[in-house]
Design a protein around this motif. Structure first.
Motif, PDB file in Angstrom:
ATOM      1  N   GLY A  90      47.176  32.060  26.312  1.00 39.84           N
ATOM      2  CA  GLY A  90      48.729  32.031  25.587  1.00 39.84           C
ATOM      3  C   GLY A  90      48.900  32.878  23.896  1.00 39.84           C
ATOM      4  N   PHE A  91      49.960  32.353  23.539  1.00 36.46           N
ATOM      5  CA  PHE A  91      50.373  33.270  22.366  1.00 36.46           C
ATOM      6  C   PHE A  91      49.896  33.213  20.944  1.00 36.46           C
ATOM      7  CE2 PHE A  91      55.397  33.606  23.195  1.00 36.46           C
ATOM      8  CZ  PHE A  91      55.135  34.380  24.203  1.00 36.46           C
ATOM      9  N   ALA A 123      34.677  40.796  45.405  1.00 39.07           N
ATOM     10  CA  ALA A 123      34.600  39.934  45.211  1.00 39.07           C
ATOM     11  C   ALA A 123      36.008  38.901  44.803  1.00 39.07           C
ATOM     12  CB  ALA A 123      33.054  39.218  44.177  1.00 39.07           C
ATOM     13  N   PRO A 124      35.982  37.426  45.330  1.00 38.42           N
ATOM     14  CA  PRO A 124      37.411  37.214  45.031  1.00 38.42           C
ATOM     15  C   PRO A 124      37.024  36.691  43.539  1.00 38.42           C
ATOM     16  CG  PRO A 124      35.688  35.840  46.610  1.00 38.42           C
ATOM     17  CD  PRO A 124      35.766  37.157  46.615  1.00 38.42           C
ATOM     18  N   VAL A 125      38.362  36.089  43.170  1.00 40.37           N
ATOM     19  CA  VAL A 125      37.901  35.982  41.833  1.00 40.37           C
ATOM     20  C   VAL A 125      39.189  34.547  41.694  1.00 40.37           C
ATOM     21  CG1 VAL A 125      37.755  38.198  40.729  1.00 40.37           C
ATOM     22  CG2 VAL A 125      39.476  37.325  40.480  1.00 40.37           C
ATOM     23  N   ALA A 126      38.944  33.894  40.243  1.00 37.58           N
ATOM     24  CA  ALA A 126      40.064  33.101  39.892  1.00 37.58           C
ATOM     25  C   ALA A 126      40.491  33.422  38.569  1.00 37.58           C
ATOM     26  CB  ALA A 126      38.961  31.665  40.033  1.00 37.58           C
ATOM     27  N   LEU A 127      41.822  32.856  38.747  1.00 33.35           N
ATOM     28  CA  LEU A 127      42.920  33.336  37.441  1.00 33.35           C
ATOM     29  C   LEU A 127      42.737  31.994  36.725  1.00 33.35           C
ATOM     30  CD1 LEU A 127      44.817  36.066  39.167  1.00 33.35           C
ATOM     31  CD2 LEU A 127      42.558  36.576  37.588  1.00 33.35           C
ATOM     32  N   VAL A 128      42.730  31.677  35.219  1.00 35.68           N
ATOM     33  CA  VAL A 128      43.237  30.889  34.895  1.00 35.68           C
ATOM     34  C   VAL A 128      43.952  31.515  33.410  1.00 35.68           C
ATOM     35  CG1 VAL A 128      42.370  28.909  33.278  1.00 35.68           C
ATOM     36  CG2 VAL A 128      41.381  29.554  35.230  1.00 35.68           C
ATOM     37  N   GLY A 129      45.356  30.783  33.292  1.00 38.73           N
ATOM     38  CA  GLY A 129      46.505  31.176  32.357  1.00 38.73           C
ATOM     39  C   GLY A 129      47.360  29.949  31.763  1.00 38.73           C
ATOM     40  N   HIS A 130      46.973  30.211  30.496  1.00 40.05           N
ATOM     41  CA  HIS A 130      47.658  29.547  29.076  1.00 40.05           C
ATOM     42  C   HIS A 130      48.732  29.544  28.964  1.00 40.05           C
ATOM     43  CE1 HIS A 130      47.899  27.691  25.470  1.00 40.05           C
ATOM     44  NE2 HIS A 130      47.993  26.872  25.581  1.00 40.05           N
ATOM     45  N   VAL A 150      42.683  37.185  44.896  1.00 41.72           N
ATOM     46  CA  VAL A 150      42.298  36.710  44.423  1.00 41.72           C
ATOM     47  C   VAL A 150      42.869  34.817  45.341  1.00 41.72           C
ATOM     48  CG1 VAL A 150      44.002  34.691  42.507  1.00 41.72           C
ATOM     49  CG2 VAL A 150      43.694  36.695  42.547  1.00 41.72           C
ATOM     50  N   ALA A 151      41.025  34.413  44.890  1.00 42.13           N
ATOM     51  CA  ALA A 151      40.867  32.723  45.618  1.00 42.13           C
ATOM     52  C   ALA A 151      41.474  32.312  44.988  1.00 42.13           C
ATOM     53  CB  ALA A 151      39.700  32.868  45.646  1.00 42.13           C
ATOM     54  N   ARG A 152      42.038  31.916  43.907  1.00 44.90           N
ATOM     55  CA  ARG A 152      42.878  30.605  43.429  1.00 44.90           C
ATOM     56  C   ARG A 152      43.556  31.258  42.014  1.00 44.90           C
ATOM     57  NH1 ARG A 152      44.239  24.927  44.624  1.00 44.90           N
ATOM     58  NH2 ARG A 152      42.178  25.388  45.936  1.00 44.90           N
ATOM     59  N   VAL A 153      44.388  30.952  41.783  1.00 41.72           N
ATOM     60  CA  VAL A 153      45.022  30.855  40.008  1.00 41.72           C
ATOM     61  C   VAL A 153      45.342  29.281  39.731  1.00 41.72           C
ATOM     62  CG1 VAL A 153      47.239  31.478  38.950  1.00 41.72           C
ATOM     63  CG2 VAL A 153      46.864  33.201  41.051  1.00 41.72           C
ATOM     64  N   VAL A 154      44.890  28.772  38.280  1.00 39.38           N
ATOM     65  CA  VAL A 154      44.799  27.867  37.782  1.00 39.38           C
ATOM     66  C   VAL A 154      45.855  27.821  36.496  1.00 39.38           C
ATOM     67  CG1 VAL A 154      43.637  26.211  36.568  1.00 39.38           C
ATOM     68  CG2 VAL A 154      42.703  26.962  38.357  1.00 39.38           C
ATOM     69  N   TYR A 155      46.659  27.149  36.304  1.00 40.05           N
ATOM     70  CA  TYR A 155      48.072  27.097  35.353  1.00 40.05           C
ATOM     71  C   TYR A 155      47.066  26.559  34.332  1.00 40.05           C
ATOM     72  CZ  TYR A 155      50.310  30.314  38.410  1.00 40.05           C
ATOM     73  OH  TYR A 155      50.895  31.363  39.288  1.00 40.05           O
ATOM     74  N   VAL A 156      46.895  26.289  32.770  1.00 38.47           N
ATOM     75  CA  VAL A 156      47.164  25.424  31.935  1.00 38.47           C
ATOM     76  C   VAL A 156      48.267  24.960  31.560  1.00 38.47           C
ATOM     77  CG1 VAL A 156      45.474  24.806  30.294  1.00 38.47           C
ATOM     78  CG2 VAL A 156      44.807  26.565  32.557  1.00 38.47           C
ATOM     79  N   ASP A 157      48.499  23.693  31.647  1.00 34.12           N
ATOM     80  CA  ASP A 157      49.788  23.510  30.737  1.00 34.12           C
ATOM     81  C   ASP A 157      50.881  24.429  31.339  1.00 34.12           C
ATOM     82  OD1 ASP A 157      50.687  21.241  29.593  1.00 34.12           O
ATOM     83  OD2 ASP A 157      51.331  22.191  27.878  1.00 34.12           O
ATOM     84  N   SER A 158      51.527  25.495  32.320  1.00 34.76           N
ATOM     85  CA  SER A 158      51.972  26.680  32.465  1.00 34.76           C
ATOM     86  C   SER A 158      52.313  26.546  33.585  1.00 34.76           C
ATOM     87  CB  SER A 158      51.182  28.024  32.345  1.00 34.76           C
ATOM     88  OG  SER A 158      51.571  29.130  31.871  1.00 34.76           O
ATOM     89  N   GLY A 159      52.884  27.618  34.459  1.00 33.68           N
ATOM     90  CA  GLY A 159      52.957  27.578  35.822  1.00 33.68           C
ATOM     91  C   GLY A 159      53.507  29.195  36.048  1.00 33.68           C
ATOM     92  N   PRO A 160      54.168  29.478  37.219  1.00 35.13           N
ATOM     93  CA  PRO A 160      53.981  30.824  37.440  1.00 35.13           C
ATOM     94  C   PRO A 160      55.728  31.287  37.434  1.00 35.13           C
ATOM     95  CG  PRO A 160      54.389  29.653  39.673  1.00 35.13           C
ATOM     96  CD  PRO A 160      53.883  28.536  38.647  1.00 35.13           C
ATOM     97  N   PHE A 161      55.799  32.126  36.547  1.00 35.25           N
ATOM     98  CA  PHE A 161      57.095  33.348  36.129  1.00 35.25           C
ATOM     99  C   PHE A 161      57.926  33.817  36.813  1.00 35.25           C
ATOM    100  CE2 PHE A 161      55.402  31.363  32.254  1.00 35.25           C
ATOM    101  CZ  PHE A 161      56.287  31.657  30.913  1.00 35.25           C
TER     102      PHE A 161
END
Length: 235
Positions: free
Chosen positions: A8-9, A68-75, A93-104
């Protein structure tokens, strides 16, 4: 699996240093991204736009060999970046993981009211954060955080996200790791139709798991965060 980690920022890729070993020990290949303008305090941030940050995440996906599939992790604000990248590359993208976050959502910005003349958006004083943001960050951790902090390019704060027409992003399996706001609260907001979670509510395959701490679990509970990411990716 290759796991692309987006901070994140105010942070570069080293923000994930204490999480990376947990992912690697579980057999995954982590890639911690440093976004344009966050390379150092001396970087020129005047021409950096939100699209540059999304392009960087997409380039990290493309850099993984083959198909190859990837996982994305965004804080935090990185959540918007990984969501936009999944819109661009849903087949990878096989999975998206949001860390104290979410999609915009389309057009959503972190702070559209940030003055246009702000090029370097500095880390605010700790007194400007909510108490729940800082849970788990003692004085020593806060000092290290501030010492490593890099100004956020102002354009990436003001500008809204733009998504394509590819609705396949809504099918990408998703995990939200809820930290300062419990999952029960998020689910309640979704049931109420709150705009904060409107885009999350549109997803077809999501889960919310709790990791109670402040807004920066990579500093306050890095091992537990790594374990939660592994569990999400392994699902």
């Amino acid at each position: 699996m290759d796991i692309i980690l987006v901070p994140g920022f105010w942070l570069d890729g080293s923000a994930w240093d204490d999480v990376v070993p947990v992912l690697a020990a579980a057999g995954h290949t982590p890639h911690a991204v440093t976004l344009p303008g966050l390379e150092s305090v001396d970087a020129d941030r005047s021409g950096i736009r939100l699209a540059d940050h999304v392009d960087t995440v997409v380039a990290a996906i493309d850099a993984v060999p083959g198909d190859a599939p990837v996982a994305l992790v965004g804080h935090s604000a990185g959540g918007g970046l990984v969501y936009a990248a999944s819109d661009r590359s849903p087949d990878r993208v096989a999975r998206v993981v949001y860390v104290d976050s979410g999609p915009f959502a389309e057009g959503q910005a972190v702070n559209a009211d940030l003055p246009a003349d702000v090029v370097d958006h500095e880390l605010p004083a700790w007194s400007e954060f909510e108490e729940q943001d800082l849970v788990g960050l003692d004085d020593e951790v806060r000092a290290r955080f501030r010492d490593r902090a890099v100004p956020q390019p102002g354009g990436t704060v003001r500008e809204g996200h733009h998504l394509g027409d590819d609705a396949r992003r809504l099918d990408v399996p998703t995990t939200v790791i809820a930290c300062e706001m419990p999952g029960e609260v998020l689910r309640g907001l979704m049931a109420e139709g709150h705009p904060f979670v409107a885009e999350l509510a549109r997803l077809h395959d999501y889960e919310i798991v709790d990791l109670p701490t402040g807004h920066w679990p990579m500093f306050s509970r890095p091992a537990d965060l790594g374990t939660a990411i592994v569990a999400a990716v392994d699902r």
